[in-house]
Design an enzyme around this catalytic site. Structure first.
Site, PDB file in Angstrom:
ATOM      1  N   ASP A  24      -0.644  -5.854  -4.940  1.00  0.00           N
ATOM      2  CA  ASP A  24      -0.310  -5.153  -3.699  1.00  0.00           C
ATOM      3  C   ASP A  24       0.622  -6.057  -2.900  1.00  0.00           C
ATOM      4  OD1 ASP A  24      -0.530  -3.501  -1.386  1.00  0.00           O
ATOM      5  OD2 ASP A  24      -2.569  -2.965  -1.969  1.00  0.00           O
ATOM      6  N   GLU A  37       3.769   2.971  -1.064  1.00  0.00           N
ATOM      7  CA  GLU A  37       3.031   3.712  -0.041  1.00  0.00           C
ATOM      8  C   GLU A  37       4.045   4.192   0.980  1.00  0.00           C
ATOM      9  OE1 GLU A  37      -0.617   3.207   3.162  1.00  0.00           O
ATOM     10  OE2 GLU A  37       0.807   1.603   2.868  1.00  0.00           O
ATOM     11  N   ASP A  75      -8.057   3.702   2.523  1.00  0.00           N
ATOM     12  CA  ASP A  75      -7.713   4.034   3.912  1.00  0.00           C
ATOM     13  C   ASP A  75      -8.249   5.388   4.374  1.00  0.00           C
ATOM     14  OD1 ASP A  75      -6.239   1.694   4.413  1.00  0.00           O
ATOM     15  OD2 ASP A  75      -4.413   2.571   3.564  1.00  0.00           O
TER      16      ASP A  75
HETATM   17  C1  GLC Z   1      -1.365   0.102   4.551  1.00  0.00           C
HETATM   18  C2  GLC Z   1      -2.681  -0.289   3.919  1.00  0.00           C
HETATM   19  C3  GLC Z   1      -3.708  -0.407   5.003  1.00  0.00           C
HETATM   20  C4  GLC Z   1      -3.254  -1.461   5.976  1.00  0.00           C
HETATM   21  C5  GLC Z   1      -1.849  -1.153   6.499  1.00  0.00           C
HETATM   22  C6  GLC Z   1      -1.267  -2.303   7.229  1.00  0.00           C
HETATM   23  O1  GLC Z   1      -1.423   1.350   5.114  1.00  0.00           O
HETATM   24  O2  GLC Z   1      -3.043   0.639   2.931  1.00  0.00           O
HETATM   25  O3  GLC Z   1      -4.972  -0.709   4.502  1.00  0.00           O
HETATM   26  O4  GLC Z   1      -4.149  -1.534   7.038  1.00  0.00           O
HETATM   27  O5  GLC Z   1      -0.971  -0.871   5.453  1.00  0.00           O
HETATM   28  O6  GLC Z   1      -0.885  -3.315   6.351  1.00  0.00           O
END
Ligand code: GLC
Length: 538
Positions: free
Chosen positions: A99, A261, A323
């Site tokens: 990640d 994402e 999330d």
């Molecule tokens: C993404 C992650 C989440 C995190 C956010 C800030 O949305 O999936 O868990 O809090 O980024 O990094």
């Protein structure tokens, strides 16, 4: 149909490292724990694991605040532990995706410490620093996704810095060439070590309006994040050039991938992140996270994304992640909770696209209720306890013993109630369990190219039933999913059946084609036997 391509046709299993398996006994999961549980993942039949961040971090946002991109947090182990995990995963044919968090670092990252050292600091331009407005207020009206202004005042240097999330997560400035170069080096560091790809955190945020203009109000307005149209603080068109350079770097290594994402509500915008096959390999399609448990809703989302995807782009399927509340909870029902979780498994694993399976989903883990005084997620503090994400991040229940086989210590979040089918060990002994259904579906999908590589077409079906076919090289599978709380009669346009399954427990034989009565929340998957219908192993 093309050759087997692991990230298209395989299944990715997301691990939240804090909660999968704790080998050290400190109550927090670790890399050695994951390594020891690789047997579960091989047995299940997944092709890759994605590890949520395990890099050194003060854990203000549980690892999404990275203070060193090229190491492992001692809580999770060491680089040697990582190498061992990678080697053993590869030996089992399981790829490893990390990640990567490019939008922001931790406020304790040495880059930021240096940057905040003074207006002339060498790395000042690595972050987004701005003078106050004449009235002393923040430079613009941007708000943090996690609540409040996106600007934090730095008394020592008399400027504000930008943070799209927590104030402990300052945004990097990707318009600074040294930032891009340094982050590319991070990718190379892990690629050279042998990782197979990256999940890219909030990638749509790395390019913002260079003039930092105010966002206009959203219709209906309001003070918080939802009160603005996010046209300047994310998804700036320049993001695509950044992605093309990232893609070029990745493509210099064989068989690696990226999944981004792209947390934008408009799927047309999400689809643009595939570029012309020169940006992301996959962009998460989060539309199912918002879908009610209705056939029409899923059908609509599938057809919409299929229509929007650029030529040659490959979709993906996501029902749960770290999330959002787990889908077994979102779709729970007093009598039909389990059948619904079983139907969801068939949906996830038979649609066209790469499935992402969130740890525990294969045993029907539900969200756990966490008492307010035990809440850990910063969202509970900065926004509202109702938004706390701890419930979907609780430890994996492996056994029913103390610590649930997850830890010998005190777990960082309560293990809570086991899922209705029990923990992993019990479900493994029960061939009718949800866990076994996942395994059967994974095996079926791997055996039949029509299921892992085939085309998609919606089939006409009675209201409340979502039916589709998948075709490849003379093979065809038909899937019919009854989302209703009552039985439904369907016509399954299938000739002689080579293989198939029903999601109903204890239903070993493939149901026949033709006229068929589906139970409430039952799904069937049928693979037609044809002249060229032999299954093939990848
Ligand atoms: C993404 C992650 C989440 C995190 C956010 C800030 O949305 O999936 O868990 O809090 O980024 O990094």
């Amino acid at each position: 149909m093309g050759a087997w391509c692991w990230w298209k046709h395989g299944v990715v299993y997301q691990i939240y490292p804090r909660s999968f398996m704790d080998a050290s006994g400190d109550g927090v999961g670790d890399l050695e724990g994951i390594r020891r549980r690789l047997g579960h993942l091989s047995w299940l039949g997944v092709d890759a694991i994605w590890l949520s961040p395990c890099f050194p971090s003060p854990m203000a946002d549980f690892g999404y605040d990275v203070s060193d991109y090229c190491d492992i947090d001692p809580l999770f182990g060491s680089l040697e532990d990582f190498d061992r995990l990678l080697r053993d995963a590869h030996a089992r044919g399981i790829r490893v995706i990390l990640d990567w968090v490019p939008n922001h670092t931790s406020d304790r990252h040495p880059w930021f410490l240096e940057s905040r050292g003074g207006r002339d600091a060498p790395r000042r331009s690595w972050y987004v620093w701005r003078d106050p407005r004449p009235d002393g207020g923040p430079p613009n009206n941007w708000v943090s996704v996690f609540g409040g202004s996106a600007w934090e005042w730095d008394e020592a240097t008399g400027q504000y810095y930008l943070h799209s999330f927590l104030r402990e997560q300052p945004d990097l400035d990707w318009r600074c060439p040294e930032v891009e170069a340094a982050m590319h080096d991070v990718l190379r560091f892990w690629l050279d070590r042998g990782v197979d790809g990256f999940r890219i955190d909030v990638v749509h945020r790395i390019a913002k309006d260079p003039e930092l203009r105010d966002n206009p109000p959203a219709p209906g307005g309001g003070p918080g994040y939802g009160g603005q149209l996010h046209i300047h603080d994310e998804n700036h068109p320049d993001v695509h050039a950044l992605l093309r350079r990232i893609r070029k770097l990745i493509d210099a290594y064989p068989e690696r991938m990226t999944v981004g994402e792209v947390y934008i509500m408009d799927p047309a915008e999400v689809a643009r992140y595939y570029g012309r096959g020169d940006e992301l390999h996959l962009a998460f399609n989060f539309s199912f996270l918002r879908s009610p448990f209705e056939a029409a809703a899923f059908r609509r989302e599938v057809e919409r994304f299929e229509a929007l995807l650029p030529e040659g782009a490959w979709p993906d399927v996501v029902l749960s992640n770290h999330d959002v509340p787990r889908h077994a909870s979102r779709y729970d029902h007093p009598e039909l909770g389990e059948p619904r979780a079983r139907l969801a498994a068939a949906l996830l694993l038979t649609l066209r696209g790469t499935p992402f399976l969130y740890y525990g989903e294969e045993i029907g883990m539900r969200n756990q209720a966490i008492a307010e005084d035990r809440m850990q997620d910063p969202l509970a503090r900065t926004l509202h306890p109702a938004l706390c994400r701890d419930g979907e991040r609780t430890p994996m229940p492996w056994t029913s013993g103390p610590g649930a086989g997850f830890t010998t210590g005190d777990p960082w979040l309560p293990v809570g109630e086991p899922p209705p089918g029990g923990p992993v060990d019990r479900q493994r002994r029960d061939p009718t369990s949800l866990l076994h259904l996942y395994r059967r579906l994974l095996a079926l999908r791997r055996r039949w190219p029509c299921l892992h590589a085939g085309s998609y077409r919606t089939l006409e079906a009675p209201e409340g039933v979502f039916a589709y076919e998948r075709r490849a090289g003379g093979q065809r599978a038909v899937v019919a999913l009854n989302f209703l709380d009552v039985p439904a009669e369907v016509e399954l346009p299938v000739g002689s059946i080579a293989e198939g399954l029903s999601t109903r427990p204890g239903c070993p034989d493939p149901p026949a084609g033709g006229h068929h009565r589906l139970d409430a929340a039952e799904g069937v998957v049928l693979v037609e036997a044809t002249a060229r219908g032999a299954p093939s192993a990848p």
